[in-house]
Design a protein around this motif. Structure first.
Motif, mmCIF file in Angstrom:
data_model
loop_
_atom_site.group_PDB
_atom_site.id
_atom_site.type_symbol
_atom_site.label_atom_id
_atom_site.label_comp_id
_atom_site.label_asym_id
_atom_site.label_seq_id
_atom_site.Cartn_x
_atom_site.Cartn_y
_atom_site.Cartn_z
ATOM 1 N N LEU A 63 0.843 -1.196 0.000
ATOM 2 C CA LEU A 63 0.000 0.000 0.000
ATOM 3 C C LEU A 63 0.880 1.248 0.000
ATOM 4 O O LEU A 63 1.823 1.356 0.775
ATOM 5 N N ARG A 64 0.527 2.217 -0.872
ATOM 6 C CA ARG A 64 1.265 3.483 -0.956
ATOM 7 C C ARG A 64 0.304 4.633 -0.690
ATOM 8 O O ARG A 64 -0.614 4.879 -1.469
ATOM 9 N N CYS A 65 0.518 5.337 0.413
ATOM 10 C CA CYS A 65 -0.361 6.451 0.790
ATOM 11 C C CYS A 65 0.426 7.751 0.859
ATOM 12 O O CYS A 65 1.613 7.770 1.192
ATOM 13 N N SER A 66 -0.256 8.841 0.561
ATOM 14 C CA SER A 66 0.368 10.166 0.635
ATOM 15 C C SER A 66 -0.724 11.215 0.831
ATOM 16 O O SER A 66 -1.911 10.948 0.627
ATOM 17 N N GLY A 67 -0.310 12.406 1.243
ATOM 18 C CA GLY A 67 -1.241 13.516 1.380
ATOM 19 C C GLY A 67 -2.093 13.461 2.636
ATOM 20 O O GLY A 67 -2.054 12.501 3.403
ATOM 21 N N GLN A 68 -2.857 14.518 2.813
ATOM 22 C CA GLN A 68 -3.766 14.645 3.948
ATOM 23 C C GLN A 68 -5.077 15.232 3.448
ATOM 24 O O GLN A 68 -5.123 15.889 2.409
ATOM 25 N N GLY A 69 -6.150 15.025 4.209
ATOM 26 C CA GLY A 69 -7.440 15.600 3.861
ATOM 27 C C GLY A 69 -8.480 14.529 3.609
ATOM 28 O O GLY A 69 -8.164 13.427 3.153
ATOM 29 N N PRO A 71 -12.412 13.353 2.040
ATOM 30 C CA PRO A 71 -12.333 11.915 2.301
ATOM 31 C C PRO A 71 -11.070 11.308 1.702
ATOM 32 O O PRO A 71 -10.461 11.874 0.797
ATOM 33 N N THR A 72 -10.690 10.149 2.227
ATOM 34 C CA THR A 72 -9.557 9.415 1.676
ATOM 35 C C THR A 72 -9.937 8.851 0.311
ATOM 36 O O THR A 72 -11.065 8.427 0.085
ATOM 37 N N VAL A 73 -8.970 8.863 -0.600
ATOM 38 C CA VAL A 73 -9.166 8.357 -1.963
ATOM 39 C C VAL A 73 -8.351 7.081 -2.126
ATOM 40 O O VAL A 73 -7.192 7.016 -1.704
ATOM 41 N N LEU A 74 -8.949 6.061 -2.700
ATOM 42 C CA LEU A 74 -8.223 4.822 -2.975
ATOM 43 C C LEU A 74 -8.217 4.557 -4.469
ATOM 44 O O LEU A 74 -9.259 4.632 -5.128
ATOM 45 N N LEU A 75 -7.037 4.241 -5.011
ATOM 46 C CA LEU A 75 -6.832 4.082 -6.445
ATOM 47 C C LEU A 75 -6.712 2.604 -6.821
ATOM 48 O O LEU A 75 -5.904 1.877 -6.244
ATOM 49 N N GLU A 76 -7.479 2.192 -7.809
ATOM 50 C CA GLU A 76 -7.496 0.797 -8.264
ATOM 51 C C GLU A 76 -7.012 0.778 -9.714
ATOM 52 O O GLU A 76 -7.633 1.360 -10.610
ATOM 53 N N ALA A 77 -5.875 0.117 -9.952
ATOM 54 C CA ALA A 77 -5.239 0.136 -11.268
ATOM 55 C C ALA A 77 -5.899 -0.828 -12.248
ATOM 56 O O ALA A 77 -6.755 -1.635 -11.894
ATOM 57 N N GLY A 78 -5.466 -0.739 -13.508
ATOM 58 C CA GLY A 78 -5.964 -1.622 -14.547
ATOM 59 C C GLY A 78 -5.387 -3.022 -14.436
ATOM 60 O O GLY A 78 -4.534 -3.302 -13.589
ATOM 61 N N PHE A 79 -5.844 -3.884 -15.304
ATOM 62 C CA PHE A 79 -5.442 -5.296 -15.297
ATOM 63 C C PHE A 79 -3.928 -5.421 -15.440
ATOM 64 O O PHE A 79 -3.323 -4.807 -16.316
ATOM 65 N N ALA A 80 -3.316 -6.207 -14.568
ATOM 66 C CA ALA A 80 -1.885 -6.509 -14.586
ATOM 67 C C ALA A 80 -1.006 -5.321 -14.198
ATOM 68 O O ALA A 80 0.213 -5.443 -14.196
ATOM 69 N N ALA A 81 -1.618 -4.176 -13.862
ATOM 70 C CA ALA A 81 -0.833 -2.988 -13.508
ATOM 71 C C ALA A 81 -0.658 -2.895 -11.997
ATOM 72 O O ALA A 81 -1.486 -3.367 -11.227
ATOM 73 N N ASP A 82 0.439 -2.264 -11.592
ATOM 74 C CA ASP A 82 0.718 -2.076 -10.166
ATOM 75 C C ASP A 82 0.455 -0.624 -9.781
ATOM 76 O O ASP A 82 -0.041 0.170 -10.595
ATOM 77 N N SER A 83 0.797 -0.262 -8.570
ATOM 78 C CA SER A 83 0.486 1.072 -8.060
ATOM 79 C C SER A 83 1.209 2.181 -8.821
ATOM 80 O O SER A 83 0.789 3.341 -8.765
ATOM 81 N N VAL A 99 -4.539 9.931 -0.088
ATOM 82 C CA VAL A 99 -4.769 9.078 -1.248
ATOM 83 C C VAL A 99 -3.842 7.872 -1.192
ATOM 84 O O VAL A 99 -2.662 7.995 -0.859
ATOM 85 N N CYS A 100 -4.383 6.715 -1.502
ATOM 86 C CA CYS A 100 -3.629 5.469 -1.431
ATOM 87 C C CYS A 100 -3.807 4.669 -2.718
ATOM 88 O O CYS A 100 -4.916 4.591 -3.263
ATOM 89 N N ALA A 101 -2.721 4.078 -3.169
ATOM 90 C CA ALA A 101 -2.752 3.122 -4.269
ATOM 91 C C ALA A 101 -2.142 1.826 -3.746
ATOM 92 O O ALA A 101 -1.376 1.836 -2.779
ATOM 93 N N TYR A 102 -2.457 0.704 -4.383
ATOM 94 C CA TYR A 102 -1.910 -0.557 -3.901
ATOM 95 C C TYR A 102 -1.673 -1.512 -5.049
ATOM 96 O O TYR A 102 -2.139 -1.301 -6.175
ATOM 97 N N ASP A 103 -0.903 -2.562 -4.768
ATOM 98 C CA ASP A 103 -0.640 -3.624 -5.733
ATOM 99 C C ASP A 103 -1.580 -4.787 -5.436
ATOM 100 O O ASP A 103 -1.632 -5.265 -4.304
#
Length: 352
Positions: A63-69, A71-83, A99-103
Protein backbone atom coordinates in the motif's frame (compact mmCIF):
# COMPACT_ATOMS: atom_id res chain seq x y z
CA UNK A 1 4.16 -21.81 -43.52
CA UNK A 2 4.99 -19.21 -40.89
CA UNK A 3 7.83 -19.87 -38.51
CA UNK A 4 6.91 -20.43 -34.82
CA UNK A 5 8.61 -17.19 -33.83
CA UNK A 6 6.68 -15.13 -36.38
CA UNK A 7 3.43 -16.76 -35.36
CA UNK A 8 4.21 -16.07 -31.70
CA UNK A 9 4.95 -12.45 -32.60
CA UNK A 10 1.58 -12.01 -34.30
CA UNK A 11 -0.20 -13.62 -31.36
CA UNK A 12 1.67 -11.36 -28.97
CA UNK A 13 0.71 -8.28 -30.98
CA UNK A 14 -2.93 -9.31 -31.00
CA UNK A 15 -2.71 -10.09 -27.31
CA UNK A 16 -1.35 -6.67 -26.44
CA UNK A 17 -4.11 -4.98 -28.44
CA UNK A 18 -6.78 -7.14 -26.82
CA UNK A 19 -5.42 -6.43 -23.35
CA UNK A 20 -5.22 -2.69 -23.93
CA UNK A 21 -8.74 -2.40 -25.33
CA UNK A 22 -10.69 -5.01 -23.42
CA UNK A 23 -8.76 -6.31 -20.43
CA UNK A 24 -7.85 -2.94 -19.04
CA UNK A 25 -4.07 -3.27 -18.96
CA UNK A 26 -2.58 0.06 -18.01
CA UNK A 27 0.86 -0.83 -19.28
CA UNK A 28 2.00 0.17 -22.73
CA UNK A 29 5.06 -1.11 -24.59
CA UNK A 30 8.24 0.54 -23.37
CA UNK A 31 9.14 3.60 -25.46
CA UNK A 32 12.14 3.36 -27.70
CA UNK A 33 15.36 4.55 -26.13
CA UNK A 34 16.55 7.99 -27.23
CA UNK A 35 19.60 10.03 -26.44
CA UNK A 36 17.40 12.56 -24.63
CA UNK A 37 15.63 10.10 -22.30
CA UNK A 38 16.47 10.93 -18.69
CA UNK A 39 15.23 8.65 -15.89
CA UNK A 40 12.83 10.34 -13.48
CA UNK A 41 14.35 9.97 -9.99
CA UNK A 42 10.93 10.42 -8.36
CA UNK A 43 9.89 7.05 -9.77
CA UNK A 44 12.59 5.26 -7.81
CA UNK A 45 10.15 5.14 -4.90
CA UNK A 46 8.52 2.30 -6.85
CA UNK A 47 11.73 0.28 -6.85
CA UNK A 48 10.87 -1.00 -3.38
CA UNK A 49 7.76 -1.72 -1.31
CA UNK A 50 5.97 1.07 0.56
CA UNK A 51 3.85 -0.45 3.37
CA UNK A 52 3.20 -4.18 3.17
CA UNK A 53 -0.08 -4.54 5.05
CA UNK A 54 -0.88 -7.84 6.74
CA UNK A 55 -4.39 -8.79 5.53
CA UNK A 56 -4.42 -12.14 7.31
CA UNK A 57 -3.60 -15.77 6.56
CA UNK A 58 0.06 -14.88 6.07
CA UNK A 59 -0.58 -12.53 3.15
CA UNK A 60 0.54 -8.93 2.65
CA UNK A 61 -0.55 -6.31 0.12
CA UNK A 62 1.67 -3.35 -0.75
CA UNK A 63 0.00 0.00 0.00
CA UNK A 64 1.27 3.48 -0.96
CA UNK A 65 -0.36 6.45 0.79
CA UNK A 66 0.37 10.17 0.64
CA UNK A 67 -1.24 13.52 1.38
CA UNK A 68 -3.77 14.65 3.95
CA UNK A 69 -7.44 15.60 3.86
CA UNK A 70 -10.82 13.92 3.80
CA UNK A 71 -12.33 11.92 2.30
CA UNK A 72 -9.56 9.42 1.68
CA UNK A 73 -9.17 8.36 -1.96
CA UNK A 74 -8.22 4.82 -2.97
CA UNK A 75 -6.83 4.08 -6.44
CA UNK A 76 -7.50 0.80 -8.26
CA UNK A 77 -5.24 0.14 -11.27
CA UNK A 78 -5.96 -1.62 -14.55
CA UNK A 79 -5.44 -5.30 -15.30
CA UNK A 80 -1.88 -6.51 -14.59
CA UNK A 81 -0.83 -2.99 -13.51
CA UNK A 82 0.72 -2.08 -10.17
CA UNK A 83 0.49 1.07 -8.06
CA UNK A 84 2.99 2.87 -10.31
CA UNK A 85 0.15 3.27 -12.82
CA UNK A 86 -0.92 6.19 -10.61
CA UNK A 87 2.55 7.77 -10.27
CA UNK A 88 1.48 10.96 -12.05
CA UNK A 89 -2.06 11.26 -10.69
CA UNK A 90 -1.46 10.38 -7.05
CA UNK A 91 0.69 13.44 -6.18
CA UNK A 92 -1.95 15.74 -7.68
CA UNK A 93 -4.74 14.15 -5.65
CA UNK A 94 -2.51 14.26 -2.55
CA UNK A 95 -2.51 18.07 -2.70
CA UNK A 96 -6.05 18.00 -1.23
CA UNK A 97 -6.74 14.48 0.02
CA UNK A 98 -5.23 11.47 1.68
CA UNK A 99 -4.77 9.08 -1.25
CA UNK A 100 -3.63 5.47 -1.43
CA UNK A 101 -2.75 3.12 -4.27
CA UNK A 102 -1.91 -0.56 -3.90
CA UNK A 103 -0.64 -3.62 -5.73
CA UNK A 104 -3.18 -6.39 -6.23
CA UNK A 105 -2.31 -9.98 -5.31
CA UNK A 106 0.73 -11.33 -7.15
CA UNK A 107 1.51 -7.93 -8.69
CA UNK A 108 4.30 -5.57 -7.67
CA UNK A 109 5.28 -6.16 -4.05
CA UNK A 110 2.07 -7.90 -2.96
CA UNK A 111 1.92 -11.57 -2.09
CA UNK A 112 -0.03 -13.90 -4.36
CA UNK A 113 -3.53 -14.86 -3.33
CA UNK A 114 -5.54 -18.06 -3.37
CA UNK A 115 -6.90 -19.22 -6.70
CA UNK A 116 -9.03 -18.49 -8.60
CA UNK A 117 -8.07 -14.86 -9.08
CA UNK A 118 -11.41 -13.44 -10.16
CA UNK A 119 -13.32 -10.22 -9.54
CA UNK A 120 -14.74 -11.48 -6.25
CA UNK A 121 -11.24 -12.35 -5.02
CA UNK A 122 -10.00 -8.84 -5.85
CA UNK A 123 -12.98 -7.26 -4.05
CA UNK A 124 -12.40 -9.45 -1.00
CA UNK A 125 -8.73 -8.44 -0.92
CA UNK A 126 -9.62 -4.76 -1.22
CA UNK A 127 -12.01 -5.04 1.72
CA UNK A 128 -9.42 -6.85 3.81
CA UNK A 129 -6.82 -4.18 2.95
CA UNK A 130 -9.09 -1.28 3.90
CA UNK A 131 -9.83 -2.90 7.26
CA UNK A 132 -6.25 -3.99 8.00
CA UNK A 133 -4.78 -0.60 7.06
CA UNK A 134 -7.52 1.15 9.07
CA UNK A 135 -8.29 3.54 6.21
CA UNK A 136 -10.87 6.21 6.97
CA UNK A 137 -14.20 5.47 5.36
CA UNK A 138 -16.29 6.23 3.41
CA UNK A 139 -13.74 6.40 0.60
CA UNK A 140 -13.73 7.87 -2.86
CA UNK A 141 -12.83 4.92 -5.06
CA UNK A 142 -11.14 5.54 -8.41
CA UNK A 143 -10.85 2.59 -10.78
CA UNK A 144 -9.04 2.62 -14.10
CA UNK A 145 -10.28 0.17 -16.76
CA UNK A 146 -10.51 -3.28 -15.11
CA UNK A 147 -10.12 -1.44 -11.82
CA UNK A 148 -13.47 0.23 -12.52
CA UNK A 149 -15.13 -3.19 -12.32
CA UNK A 150 -13.45 -3.82 -8.97
CA UNK A 151 -14.69 -0.58 -7.43
CA UNK A 152 -18.20 -1.03 -8.89
CA UNK A 153 -18.50 -4.50 -7.40
CA UNK A 154 -16.98 -3.29 -4.13
CA UNK A 155 -19.63 -0.55 -3.83
CA UNK A 156 -22.38 -3.09 -4.44
CA UNK A 157 -20.99 -5.26 -1.65
CA UNK A 158 -19.97 -2.55 0.82
CA UNK A 159 -21.95 0.62 -0.02
CA UNK A 160 -21.47 2.18 3.43
CA UNK A 161 -17.70 2.26 2.86
CA UNK A 162 -17.94 4.28 -0.36
CA UNK A 163 -18.43 8.04 -0.70
CA UNK A 164 -18.17 8.29 -4.49
CA UNK A 165 -16.95 6.43 -7.57
CA UNK A 166 -14.70 7.73 -10.33
CA UNK A 167 -14.60 5.30 -13.27
CA UNK A 168 -11.62 6.04 -15.51
CA UNK A 169 -12.25 4.90 -19.09
CA UNK A 170 -14.22 1.76 -18.13
CA UNK A 171 -13.66 -1.13 -20.56
CA UNK A 172 -16.25 -1.83 -23.22
CA UNK A 173 -18.91 -4.43 -22.55
CA UNK A 174 -21.21 -6.28 -24.94
CA UNK A 175 -19.11 -5.71 -28.10
CA UNK A 176 -20.67 -8.82 -29.62
CA UNK A 177 -23.99 -6.99 -29.93
CA UNK A 178 -22.32 -4.57 -32.33
CA UNK A 179 -19.93 -6.91 -34.14
CA UNK A 180 -20.29 -10.68 -33.98
CA UNK A 181 -17.08 -11.08 -35.99
CA UNK A 182 -15.11 -9.03 -33.46
CA UNK A 183 -16.43 -11.16 -30.62
CA UNK A 184 -15.53 -14.32 -32.54
CA UNK A 185 -11.98 -13.09 -33.09
CA UNK A 186 -11.67 -12.27 -29.40
CA UNK A 187 -12.78 -15.80 -28.58
CA UNK A 188 -10.15 -17.17 -30.97
CA UNK A 189 -7.39 -15.07 -29.42
CA UNK A 190 -8.21 -16.03 -25.83
CA UNK A 191 -6.75 -19.58 -25.88
CA UNK A 192 -3.64 -18.32 -27.71
CA UNK A 193 -3.22 -15.65 -25.07
CA UNK A 194 -3.51 -18.21 -22.28
CA UNK A 195 -1.07 -20.51 -24.06
CA UNK A 196 1.47 -17.69 -24.23
CA UNK A 197 0.95 -16.91 -20.55
CA UNK A 198 1.58 -20.55 -19.70
CA UNK A 199 4.83 -20.47 -21.67
CA UNK A 200 5.82 -17.40 -19.65
CA UNK A 201 4.80 -19.08 -16.41
CA UNK A 202 6.96 -22.09 -17.20
CA UNK A 203 9.83 -19.83 -18.19
CA UNK A 204 9.52 -18.11 -14.81
CA UNK A 205 9.50 -21.45 -13.00
CA UNK A 206 12.61 -22.47 -14.90
CA UNK A 207 14.34 -19.18 -14.06
CA UNK A 208 14.62 -18.24 -17.74
CA UNK A 209 12.86 -14.87 -17.61
CA UNK A 210 15.64 -12.34 -17.39
CA UNK A 211 16.82 -9.08 -18.93
CA UNK A 212 17.91 -11.14 -21.96
CA UNK A 213 15.35 -13.95 -22.23
CA UNK A 214 15.57 -16.59 -24.98
CA UNK A 215 13.71 -15.87 -28.20
CA UNK A 216 10.65 -17.92 -27.28
CA UNK A 217 10.18 -15.86 -24.09
CA UNK A 218 10.80 -12.37 -25.45
CA UNK A 219 7.06 -11.64 -25.63
CA UNK A 220 6.75 -12.20 -21.88
CA UNK A 221 8.58 -9.08 -20.74
CA UNK A 222 8.97 -5.53 -21.91
CA UNK A 223 12.44 -4.16 -22.49
CA UNK A 224 13.96 -1.63 -20.10
CA UNK A 225 12.11 1.69 -20.06
CA UNK A 226 14.55 4.56 -20.75
CA UNK A 227 12.49 6.79 -18.47
CA UNK A 228 13.23 4.51 -15.53
CA UNK A 229 16.48 4.06 -13.65
CA UNK A 230 18.36 0.77 -13.81
CA UNK A 231 17.22 0.08 -10.26
CA UNK A 232 13.54 0.54 -11.13
CA UNK A 233 13.78 -1.49 -14.33
CA UNK A 234 15.43 -4.29 -12.35
CA UNK A 235 12.66 -4.17 -9.74
CA UNK A 236 9.93 -4.44 -12.38
CA UNK A 237 11.75 -7.31 -14.04
CA UNK A 238 12.02 -8.96 -10.62
CA UNK A 239 8.29 -9.21 -9.91
CA UNK A 240 7.22 -9.82 -13.49
CA UNK A 241 9.60 -12.75 -13.77
CA UNK A 242 8.09 -14.56 -10.77
CA UNK A 243 5.86 -17.59 -11.42
CA UNK A 244 3.19 -16.17 -9.07
CA UNK A 245 2.64 -13.18 -11.37
CA UNK A 246 1.97 -15.41 -14.37
CA UNK A 247 -0.13 -17.87 -12.39
CA UNK A 248 -2.34 -15.00 -11.30
CA UNK A 249 -2.51 -13.63 -14.84
CA UNK A 250 -3.63 -17.01 -16.17
CA UNK A 251 -6.27 -17.47 -13.49
CA UNK A 252 -7.64 -13.93 -13.90
CA UNK A 253 -7.65 -14.16 -17.70
CA UNK A 254 -9.55 -17.45 -17.64
CA UNK A 255 -12.38 -15.72 -15.78
CA UNK A 256 -12.37 -12.36 -17.51
CA UNK A 257 -14.57 -12.96 -20.58
CA UNK A 258 -17.93 -13.06 -18.75
CA UNK A 259 -17.18 -9.65 -17.24
CA UNK A 260 -17.23 -8.06 -20.69
CA UNK A 261 -19.49 -10.30 -22.77
CA UNK A 262 -22.76 -8.73 -21.61
CA UNK A 263 -23.95 -5.16 -21.04
CA UNK A 264 -23.84 -3.32 -17.72
CA UNK A 265 -26.51 -5.08 -15.62
CA UNK A 266 -29.74 -3.09 -15.35
CA UNK A 267 -29.81 -4.07 -11.70
CA UNK A 268 -26.52 -2.29 -10.93
CA UNK A 269 -27.16 0.74 -8.77
CA UNK A 270 -24.94 3.28 -7.03
CA UNK A 271 -27.69 5.68 -5.99
CA UNK A 272 -27.07 8.28 -3.34
CA UNK A 273 -23.43 8.87 -4.31
CA UNK A 274 -21.60 10.59 -7.17
CA UNK A 275 -20.51 8.46 -10.12
CA UNK A 276 -18.14 10.22 -12.51
CA UNK A 277 -17.20 8.50 -15.78
CA UNK A 278 -14.05 9.73 -17.51
CA UNK A 279 -14.01 8.81 -21.21
CA UNK A 280 -10.86 9.04 -23.34
CA UNK A 281 -11.36 10.74 -26.69
CA UNK A 282 -8.82 8.52 -28.52
CA UNK A 283 -9.25 5.09 -26.90
CA UNK A 284 -8.74 2.82 -29.92
CA UNK A 285 -6.08 4.52 -32.01
CA UNK A 286 -4.99 2.25 -34.84
CA UNK A 287 -8.05 0.00 -34.85
CA UNK A 288 -9.45 -0.99 -38.28
CA UNK A 289 -12.49 1.14 -39.23
CA UNK A 290 -15.09 -1.62 -38.75
CA UNK A 291 -13.64 -2.58 -35.37
CA UNK A 292 -13.45 1.08 -34.39
CA UNK A 293 -17.13 1.53 -35.20
CA UNK A 294 -18.16 -1.48 -33.10
CA UNK A 295 -15.89 -0.61 -30.20
CA UNK A 296 -17.06 2.99 -30.04
CA UNK A 297 -20.72 1.96 -30.18
CA UNK A 298 -20.23 -0.60 -27.39
CA UNK A 299 -18.27 1.92 -25.39
CA UNK A 300 -21.02 4.53 -25.72
CA UNK A 301 -23.55 1.96 -24.51
CA UNK A 302 -21.30 0.98 -21.59
CA UNK A 303 -20.45 4.47 -20.39
CA UNK A 304 -24.04 5.68 -20.79
CA UNK A 305 -25.34 2.70 -18.81
CA UNK A 306 -22.86 3.40 -16.03
CA UNK A 307 -24.16 6.96 -15.89
CA UNK A 308 -27.64 5.56 -15.34
CA UNK A 309 -26.60 3.71 -12.17
CA UNK A 310 -26.87 6.86 -10.06
CA UNK A 311 -28.95 10.01 -10.09
CA UNK A 312 -25.73 11.82 -9.11
CA UNK A 313 -23.79 10.98 -12.27
CA UNK A 314 -21.58 12.86 -14.65
CA UNK A 315 -19.56 11.94 -17.72
CA UNK A 316 -16.52 13.88 -18.87
CA UNK A 317 -14.69 13.35 -22.15
CA UNK A 318 -10.96 13.87 -21.62
CA UNK A 319 -9.40 15.58 -24.61
CA UNK A 320 -6.14 14.35 -26.15
CA UNK A 321 -6.30 11.16 -24.11
CA UNK A 322 -5.70 7.51 -24.84
CA UNK A 323 -7.03 4.71 -22.65
CA UNK A 324 -4.19 5.47 -20.21
CA UNK A 325 -5.76 8.61 -18.76
CA UNK A 326 -3.84 8.35 -15.43
CA UNK A 327 -0.53 8.45 -17.29
CA UNK A 328 -1.40 10.74 -20.19
CA UNK A 329 -3.81 13.20 -18.56
CA UNK A 330 -3.09 12.80 -14.83
CA UNK A 331 -4.93 15.94 -13.79
CA UNK A 332 -8.26 14.43 -14.91
CA UNK A 333 -8.64 12.00 -11.97
CA UNK A 334 -7.57 14.73 -9.53
CA UNK A 335 -10.19 17.14 -10.89
CA UNK A 336 -12.77 14.34 -10.76
CA UNK A 337 -12.09 13.85 -7.04
CA UNK A 338 -12.75 17.53 -6.38
CA UNK A 339 -15.91 17.42 -8.50
CA UNK A 340 -17.15 14.30 -6.69
CA UNK A 341 -16.70 16.10 -3.37
CA UNK A 342 -18.63 19.11 -4.68
CA UNK A 343 -21.42 16.90 -6.03
CA UNK A 344 -21.69 15.13 -2.68
CA UNK A 345 -21.79 18.41 -0.78
CA UNK A 346 -24.50 19.84 -3.06
CA UNK A 347 -26.55 16.66 -2.63
CA UNK A 348 -26.27 16.85 1.17
CA UNK A 349 -27.33 20.49 1.16
CA UNK A 350 -30.31 19.68 -1.06
CA UNK A 351 -29.09 21.73 -4.03
CA UNK A 352 -29.07 18.73 -6.40
Amino acid sequence: MSSPNKTCGRVAATLLMTLAWNAGAADAPAPAATSTAVPDPALDAYAEPAQRVDIGKGRHLNLRCSGQGQPTVLLEAGFAADSMAWAKSQPLIAERNRVCAYDRAGVGYSDPGPLPRDLDADVADLHALIEAADLDTPLILIGHSYGSLVVRRFDERYPKLVEALVLVDPPVQNVGAFSASYAEREAEVAPKMLAMYRVCEQGAKDGRLSATPPAELKSCLRGPNPNYSERLNAAILGWRSKPAFWTGMISASERRAPLYSGPVPKSERHDGKPVIVLSADRPYSGAPPKDMEALLAAREQTHTALMATSRLAKRVTIENSTHDIPGGQPTAPAIAVFEAMQMRQRAKSGKD
